[in-house]
Design an enzyme around this catalytic site. Structure first.
Site, PDB file in Angstrom:
ATOM      1  N   ASP A 285      50.532 -16.619 -14.108  1.00  0.00           N
ATOM      2  CA  ASP A 285      51.538 -15.576 -14.060  1.00  0.00           C
ATOM      3  C   ASP A 285      51.575 -14.922 -15.455  1.00  0.00           C
ATOM      4  O   ASP A 285      50.921 -15.378 -16.403  1.00  0.00           O
ATOM      5  CB  ASP A 285      52.909 -16.124 -13.632  1.00  0.00           C
ATOM      6  CG  ASP A 285      53.768 -15.016 -13.021  1.00  0.00           C
ATOM      7  OD1 ASP A 285      53.470 -13.826 -13.253  1.00  0.00           O
ATOM      8  OD2 ASP A 285      54.744 -15.324 -12.327  1.00  0.00           O
TER       9      ASP A 285
HETATM   10  C1  BGC Z   1      55.795 -12.145 -11.701  1.00  0.00           C
HETATM   11  C2  BGC Z   1      54.683 -12.182 -10.684  1.00  0.00           C
HETATM   12  C3  BGC Z   1      53.907 -10.887 -10.700  1.00  0.00           C
HETATM   13  C4  BGC Z   1      53.407 -10.640 -12.104  1.00  0.00           C
HETATM   14  C5  BGC Z   1      52.570  -9.377 -12.233  1.00  0.00           C
HETATM   15  C6  BGC Z   1      55.326 -11.672 -13.051  1.00  0.00           C
HETATM   16  O1  BGC Z   1      56.383 -11.424 -13.903  1.00  0.00           O
HETATM   17  O2  BGC Z   1      56.371 -13.431 -11.793  1.00  0.00           O
HETATM   18  O3  BGC Z   1      55.195 -12.457  -9.413  1.00  0.00           O
HETATM   19  O4  BGC Z   1      52.861 -10.928  -9.787  1.00  0.00           O
HETATM   20  O5  BGC Z   1      54.516 -10.530 -12.975  1.00  0.00           O
HETATM   21  O6  BGC Z   1      53.317  -8.245 -12.112  1.00  0.00           O
END
Ligand code: BGC
Length: 744
Positions: A285
């Protein structure tokens, strides 16, 4: 004889498909081995690197200039770049600078639609309609692919039992069985049958794992749980996506039992890659490797990179640690060449599977993009899914459906809203007036404009009162009042946890004023989580849970209010009476001192609160219809089920009301005595069926030993002989009950 022939034919077909797949894989292996033989270690590391473009930023800024990095050939993937023009430009820039012409893979959060926005994921789950959910993901994939996106960070399959957590809006609710079915359907929708086809995209299951169990519902917070609960409750939806052939996984931000998921060899290598045989790649993430430092398991960024690579992270999102450190870590023998090769190979395989080596642009063109985005077929699908996701929570005296001849005062901060209605995480959804508001939806149905008025009355959180009188004046003249209220879309989703899940602001105060007028009041809700609605349930005549229903949301709400759509959604998450009951979920354990409710002769020394009942306001699986359904004649094919055998459960469901309607028939099972305690009931099957008024249908389910398995006292996944109870009905508080014995 004919039957045998068909079987043989099927067998031959599947064997030839299998042979074809094996041939394709050999071709792919040869191609990638050949390519990797030419790659330098720097080029391999570049494949493990992802940076964000200028789009939505969902975490800390790193200051890394992605354009410069692409020019240096340092990037394998870009997120948040969308649109044919932009993605083509970036791909070209990359290919011009990549010695071996290795294409970029573009990722984006396409969660519940790309430009045509469907209901938020929790709302879609409330449809309990797997083909509708698969279609939603298909449409999203088609639009995203046409706009140059190759890969979505979805499905989000985190089970959560805590509505304080803002991200429950992105998942499928509290139940493992429902969540697993939804997860499978979404992967099928996004990826289709063949990733080479240019109108599908790669899916990414997230967030691995147990992110939804964050303590106190606070985002990014600590998680601790037994391995049994992890495996039984939280992991199955992830496994379901592996079974569906998902191409990638994302690690979660949280720790589990002291180990941040992004550094968890147990989760990534032992369970995901080894035990489940996952062949795709794992991305972190957003800056999750950097976060190993504040988590307190890494001394510095090199150490964080080492932990992640050793644990099995193949691609780093945004943080820049792999690019900066992997080569040095290899020289110091802190990571191995085999680990880097494996990570690089997995990423290259996904690019190959998507056909990017043959056509790095995947036939994207501005014409195709224009033709695909928000085309009629997509909007129709969004309306259909929104209609199916509506949950009717209360309907006293059949105040709904409304009749066109009634004078209706529509009020509330969301009555004309075109921004919040599409919900959070709405990819490239248009918030500036494209979505259909409730007002527009109603106006399409009610042609006599004297019959309807629209007033805001109050804001969502702001406590200004100057608009209230005008709204009350119109409400006073109406036959029925409809209040459209809820949360701001950004009060749900990431980093949007709440300690109070009442209707925000002075909305409730306004409802109390409306109630004083003595007219029936209907509350329509747009929100991304279960709310505490005890007062509303006591005081409103009807309540319709509309979630954030998406681009066509206003049409769906209006069609439901006026009976063009008969609501058929059922709650995928328990609605508590008050916040102190949380976590509250239907499949809890019985405890040694179970409380039987107000009729329990023993009121003290029971597992209960002294100030509120244990029961929820609205249970999991609950939802009304304009019609009524009665359940009878529950039958089991036998009182005994052989180990490894099957049992048929059948029930008659009759539509006893005045409308044709869909009903979600739910099957729950309880293992009465186990080597470890078992939940009071667990969902093991459901069917959503249209039953015409006055008609009866016999509905069959099949239970197998697989449905009865759990992690026993020795952590073996088995079914144990003994007594089981079966419950069938239209909600988790289903009352039709029978029992059988599982025998060896
Ligand atoms: C979130 C994810 C997301 C990623 C990319 C993160 O802050 O937890 O779910 O896919 O950002 O945008």
């Amino acid at each position: 004889m004919r039957y045998n022939k068909t079987l043989l034919l099927l067998l031959a077909c599947s064997m030839s498909l299998f042979a074809q797949k094996a041939k394709d894989n050999t071709k792919r292996d040869q191609f990638i081995s050949g390519l990797m033989a030419k790659m330098t270690i720097d080029e391999k590391i570049a494949q493990t690197v992802q940076y964000t473009a200028d789009g939505t930023v969902t975490g800390p800024k790193t200051g890394i200039n992605y354009i410069d990095e692409i020019k240096r050939g340092n990037v394998g993937s870009i997120l948040n770049a969308t649109g044919v023009k932009y993605t083509r430009e970036l791909q070209k820039l990359n290919l011009d600078n990549s010695r071996l012409k290795i294409p970029l893979i573009f990722g984006h959060d396409v969660i519940h639609g790309f430009r045509t926005i469907f209901p938020i994921t929790l709302g879609e789950a409330a449809s309990w309609d797997l083909s509708a959910v698969e279609l939603s993901a298909r449409v999203a994939a088609r639009e995203a692919a046409a706009a140059g996106v190759h890969w979505t960070f979805a499905p989000m399959v985190d089970i959560s039992r805590d509505p304080r957590w803002g991200r429950v809006s992105e998942g499928s609710g509290e139940d493992t069985y429902l969540g697993s079915k939804m997860a499978f359907a979404r992967v099928r929708g996004f990826q289709g049958h063949d990733l080479m086809s240019t109108d599908v995209i790669l899916a990414c299951t997230k967030h691995f794992a147990a992110y939804g169990a964050a303590e106190a519902g606070r985002d990014y917070n600590t998680v601790d749980m037994s391995e049994r609960v992890l495996r039984e409750t939280y992991l199955p939806p992830f496994k379901a996506t592996v079974d569906a052939g998902v191409g990638s996984f994302m690690t979660s931000f949280n720790e589990i039992a002291g180990v941040p998921a992004t550094a968890s060899k147990f989760l990534l290598r032992d369970i995901l890659k080894k035990e489940w045989g996952f062949k795709g790649f794992v991305v972190t993430d957003y800056t999750a490797i950097n976060e190993l430092i504040p988590h307190g398991v890494a001394r510095d960024s090199a150490h964080a990179g080492e932990l992640a690579m050793v644990a099995g992270v193949d691609m780093e999102m945004v943080g820049g640690i792999y690019m900066k450190n992997l080569k040095k870590l290899l020289a110091e023998k802190r990571v191995t060449e085999a680990q880097i090769n494996d990570a690089c190979r997995r990423v290259l395989e996904a690019k190959y599977d998507l056909g990017l080596f043959t056509d790095p642009y995947r036939q994207s063109s501005e014409q195709r993009e224009k033709a695909e985005l928000t085309k009629k077929e997509n909007l129709d699908a969004a309306l259909m899914v929104a209609n199916k996701s509506m949950v009717l929570l209360k309907n006293s005296n059949n105040v709904l459906p409304l009749r066109k001849e009634q004078k209706v005062a529509f009020v509330g901060p969301l009555v004309s809203d075109e921004h919040n209605i599409i919900g959070s995480w709405a990819a490239t959804g248009d918030r500036s007036g494209f979505a259909v508001s409730v007002q527009e939806g109603v106006n399409k149905i009610v042609t006599d404009k004297n019959k309807v008025t629209f007033d805001k009355g109050v804001e969502i959180v702001d406590s200004r009162r100057d608009m209230m009188q005008a709204a009350l004046n119109n409400a006073r003249k109406a036959d029925v009042i409809v209040a459209v209220m809820g949360e701001f879309e950004n009060m749900t989703g990431e980093a949007a946890s709440r300690t109070n899940i009442d209707l925000p602001g002075i909305q409730k105060e306004f409802l109390a004023e409306l109630k004083k007028l003595g007219k029936p009041v209907v509350l329509v809700l747009m929100n991304g989580r279960p709310l505490t609605l005890t007062w509303e349930n006591d005081n409103m005549d009807a309540i319709l849970e509309a979630w954030y229903p998406g681009t066509m949301g206003g049409d769906a709400i209006a069609q439901t209010l006026y009976g063009i759509n008969n609501p058929s959604g059922k709650l995928p998450m328990t609605f508590p009476r008050n916040i102190g009951q949380i976590p509250l979920y239907y499949n809890h354990k019985n405890t040694g001192r179970p409380y039987l409710g107000p009729s329990d002769p023993e009121q003290k020394y029971k597992s209960r609160y002294i100030d509120v009942d244990n029961s929820p306001l609205y249970p999991f699986g609950y939802g009304l219809s304009y019609s009524t359904f009665s359940y009878s004649n529950l039958k089991l094919s036998s009182a005994k089920m052989q180990m490894n055998g099957k049992l048929k459960v059948s029930v008659d469901v009759t539509n006893t009301g005045n409308y044709d309607g869909e009903e979600v028939i739910q099957l729950y099972v309880r293992d009465v005595v186990g080597s470890v305690t078992r939940p009071v009931k667990e969902l093991k099957g459901f069917k959503k069926l249209l039953i015409k008024k006055g008609q009866k249908q016999t509905v069959d389910f099949e239970l197998t030993t697989e449905d009865l398995k759990f992690y026993n006292i020795d952590m073996k996944f088995v079914a144990e002989p003994g007594d089981f109870e079966v419950f069938v009905g239209g909600s988790s508080d289903a009352i039709l009950k029978d029992k059988f014995e599982l025998v060896k």
